[in-house]
Motif scaffolding. Structure first.
Motif, mmCIF file in Angstrom:
data_model
loop_
_atom_site.group_PDB
_atom_site.id
_atom_site.type_symbol
_atom_site.label_atom_id
_atom_site.label_comp_id
_atom_site.label_asym_id
_atom_site.label_seq_id
_atom_site.Cartn_x
_atom_site.Cartn_y
_atom_site.Cartn_z
ATOM 1 N N LEU A 42 0.548 -0.754 0.029
ATOM 2 C CA LEU A 42 0.137 0.181 -0.013
ATOM 3 C C LEU A 42 1.318 1.331 -0.360
ATOM 4 N N ILE B 120 -6.948 7.849 2.035
ATOM 5 C CA ILE B 120 -8.489 7.193 2.575
ATOM 6 C C ILE B 120 -7.003 5.297 2.483
ATOM 7 N N VAL B 121 -6.179 5.389 1.669
ATOM 8 C CA VAL B 121 -5.144 4.203 1.263
ATOM 9 C C VAL B 121 -4.416 4.418 2.860
ATOM 10 N N ASN C 148 -3.983 5.976 5.389
ATOM 11 C CA ASN C 148 -4.902 5.736 6.578
ATOM 12 C C ASN C 148 -5.427 4.040 6.672
ATOM 13 N N ILE C 149 -5.652 3.190 6.108
ATOM 14 C CA ILE C 149 -5.412 1.529 6.273
ATOM 15 C C ILE C 149 -4.121 1.027 6.143
ATOM 16 N N HIS C 150 -2.849 1.763 5.456
ATOM 17 C CA HIS C 150 -1.624 1.253 5.661
ATOM 18 C C HIS C 150 -1.588 1.110 7.333
ATOM 19 N N MET D 119 -3.336 1.335 9.646
ATOM 20 C CA MET D 119 -3.753 0.554 10.425
ATOM 21 C C MET D 119 -3.526 -0.782 10.050
ATOM 22 N N GLN D 120 -3.274 -1.012 8.727
ATOM 23 C CA GLN D 120 -2.135 -2.777 8.875
ATOM 24 C C GLN D 120 -0.566 -2.264 10.092
ATOM 25 N N SER E 189 -1.865 -3.135 13.843
ATOM 26 C CA SER E 189 -2.296 -4.290 13.866
ATOM 27 C C SER E 189 -1.515 -5.554 13.797
ATOM 28 N N THR F 160 -2.694 8.828 15.051
ATOM 29 C CA THR F 160 -3.658 8.229 14.081
ATOM 30 C C THR F 160 -4.724 9.086 14.199
#
Length: 413
Positions: free
Chosen positions: A213, A253-254, A256-258, A260-261, A264, A279
Motif C-alpha cells: 500500500l 484513505i489508503v 490510513n488503511i496502511h 492501521m495495518q 495491527s 492516528t
C-alpha cells in the motif's frame, strides 16, 4: 553506542524558537492576521514563519537524523549540513524582517540566501540517497519530498523576481497557487507519509506487515500533487483542481488503511501518547478532505474563495502537518537527546531512562488541548466570526506554547 550529531539539534531548537515566535506574535495580534488575509506583509510574515521557521526547520532536522536510520549509512556531508543551516536560517529571518519592512530588495537578497541553503540541502540528500541505492516506499517518498521542496523554492524565487521586474505578467497568480500546492501537499505531504512508514513500525515494534500500500499511496499522492500543480500553473480549470483533491483524498484513505495495518502487527501495546494522536490526526484529515470534496462538488468556484482557502489551509497545515510534527516530536526529541547525552552511559548507575525525559500524561493532555483548539479555530473560520477566531486562536497559541515548553525541557534533563 554512537552519539547523535549536533546538526539535527540546531534545526530542532531553531524550529522550536520559530514556533514560539509564531504563537507569541499571534497572541499579541489577537490572531488578527487570519482576519486580514495572507496576501499582505503581516500574512506573509506569519505564514513563512510558520511554514519555514517552524515546520520546515523541524522537518529538515528530522531528515538529517532519520536518513541515517532509514539508510543505515552516513549522510553525504555533515559539513554541508552546517552550511545549509546557517544560510537557510540567516536567509529566513532576514526574509521575515523584509516582509515587515516591505522592502523588496531586502526580501530578494535574503530569499536568495535561504534558497541557496535549500539547494545545499537538496544536493546533500540527493547524493546520500543515490549513494545508498536503497529504493523502497520510504526512500522514494523522501526523494519526492525533497524534489518538491526544490520546486517550491524555485517557484517562490520566480515570484520574488517578478515583484521587481513584472516579467511574469498574469502568470504570477498561477505560480502563486502552484507554489503553495507544491510546498504544502508535495514537500510536507510526501515527507510525513514517507517517514511515517519508518517511525510507526519503529515505535509500535511492528513486524511482517504488507508494504504494498505504500506504493499505492506514493502513486496517488504524486498524481494528486502534479495534477494540482499543473491545474494552477496552466489555469486548466477548477474541475481539474477538484480532481486533484479527489486523488489526494484517495491517497489519504489508503494511507490510513496502511497505518492501521502497521498498528495491527504491533508488538508494543502502547507506543506513547504522541504516536497515538497521529492516528486521530490522520483520520481527521481524511474526513475533512472527503467533506471538502462533497462541499466543492456542487460549487468548485468556492475553492478559490479566501475563506475556503483559509479553512483548508488551517486544517492541513495546523491540523495535520504541525500536529504530526508535534506528535512525533514527543518521541523523537527524547530519543535523540537521550542517545546524545546518555548513549555512552548505558548500564551505569544514575543513568536516567529515556521514558523519564518526558511526562507522557502531560504530553497526552497537551496534544488533546491543541487538537480541540485547532477545531475551534476551524469553526471560527467556517462561521466567519472574528470573535471566535480571536478567542480560539489565543487558546490554541497558549496550549501550543505550553506543549512546546514540555518538549524543550527535555534538553535540560
Amino acid at each position: 553506542m554512537k552519539t547523535v550529531s549536533r546538526l539535527p539539534f540546531l534545526f530542532i531548537i531553531t524550529g522550536i524558537a520559530g514556533f514560539v515566535l509564531f504563537h507569541a506574535t499571534s497572541i499579541l495580534s489577537l490572531t488578527g492576521w487570519l482576519g486580514e488575509g495572507i496576501r499582505g506583509p503581516t500574512g506573509w510574515f506569519q505564514v513563512h514563519l510558520f511554514v519555514l521557521g517552524w515546520a520546515t526547520m523541524l522537518a529538515m532536522g528530522s531528515v538529517y537524523q532519520l536518513i541515517n536510520v532509514i539508510l543505515q549509512s552516513e549522510i553525504y556531508s555533515e559539513r554541508l549540513g552546517y552550511i545549509h543551516y546557517f544560510l537557510f536560517t540567516i536567509g529566513l529571518f532576514g526574509l521575515l524582517l523584509g516582509f515587515i519592512q516591505g522592502d523588496i530588495l531586502w526580501i530578494a537578497g535574503f530569499a536568495t540566501l535561504a534558497f541557496t541553503g535549500i539547494l545545499l540541502f537538496v544536493w546533500n540528500m540527493a547524493v546520500t540517497l543515490f549513494r545508498a541505492a536503497k529504493w523502497d516506499g520510504i526512500t522514494l517518498s523522501t526523494a519526492c519530498a525533497v524534489l518538491y521542496l526544490l520546486l517550491t523554492g524555485l517557484s517562490g524565487m520566480s515570484m520574488g523576481i517578478d515583484f521587481g521586474t513584472g516579467w511574469l505578467g498574469g502568470l504570477h497568480e498561477n505560480l502563486f497557487g502552484t507554489h503553495i500546492w507544491l510546498g504544502t501537499l508535495g514537500w510536507f505531504g510526501m515527507l510525513i507519509t514517507g517517514l511515517s512508514y519508518k517511525l510507526l513500525p519503529m515505535f509500535y515494534l511492528s513486524h511482517d506487515y504488507d508494504t504494498r500500500l505504500q506504493y499505492i499511496v506514493l502513486g496517488l499522492w504524486n498524481t494528486g500533487v502534479l495534477l494540482g500543480a499543473v491545474s494552477f500553473l496552466f489555469g486548466t480549470g477548477l474541475w481539474v483542481t477538484w480532481t486533484a483533491l479527489a486523488v489526494m483524498a484517495a491517497a489519504l484513505i489508503v494511507y490510513n488503511i496502511h497505518a492501521m495495518q502497521i498498528r495491527s502487527k504491533r508488538h508494543k501495546r502502547s507506543p506513547g501518547a504522541g504516536i497515538g494522536w497521529t492516528t486521530y490526526g490522520n483520520l481527521l484529515l481524511a474526513v475533512f478532505a472527503l467533506a471538502l470534496l462533497v462541499k466543492l462538488a456542487g460549487s468548485p468556484g468556492l475553492l478559490v474563495e479566501t475563506r475556503m482557502v483559509m479553512l483548508a489551509g488551517w486544517a492541513y497545515l495546523n491540523g495535520w502537518v504541525s500536529f504530526m510534527i508535534l506528535s512525533y516530536a514527543s518521541k523523537i526529541v527524547p530519543f535523540l537527546w537521550w542517545t546524545h547525552k546518555y548513549g555512552k552511559q548505558v548500564g551505569k548507575p544514575g543513568t536516567p531512562m529515556m521514558a523519564n525525559l518526558l511526562d507522557e500524561k502531560k504530553a497526552n493532555l497537551g496534544l488533546g488541548l491543541i487538537a480541540c483548539a485547532n477545531l475551534a479555530v476551524l469553526a471560527g473560520i467556517a462561521l466567519d466570526s472574528q470573535l471566535v477566531i480571536a478567542i480560539s486562536g489565543i487558546a490554541y497559541s497558549i496550549v501550543s506554547l505550553a506543549y512546546i515548553s514540555l518538549i524543550a525541557l527535555v534538553f535540560s534533563k
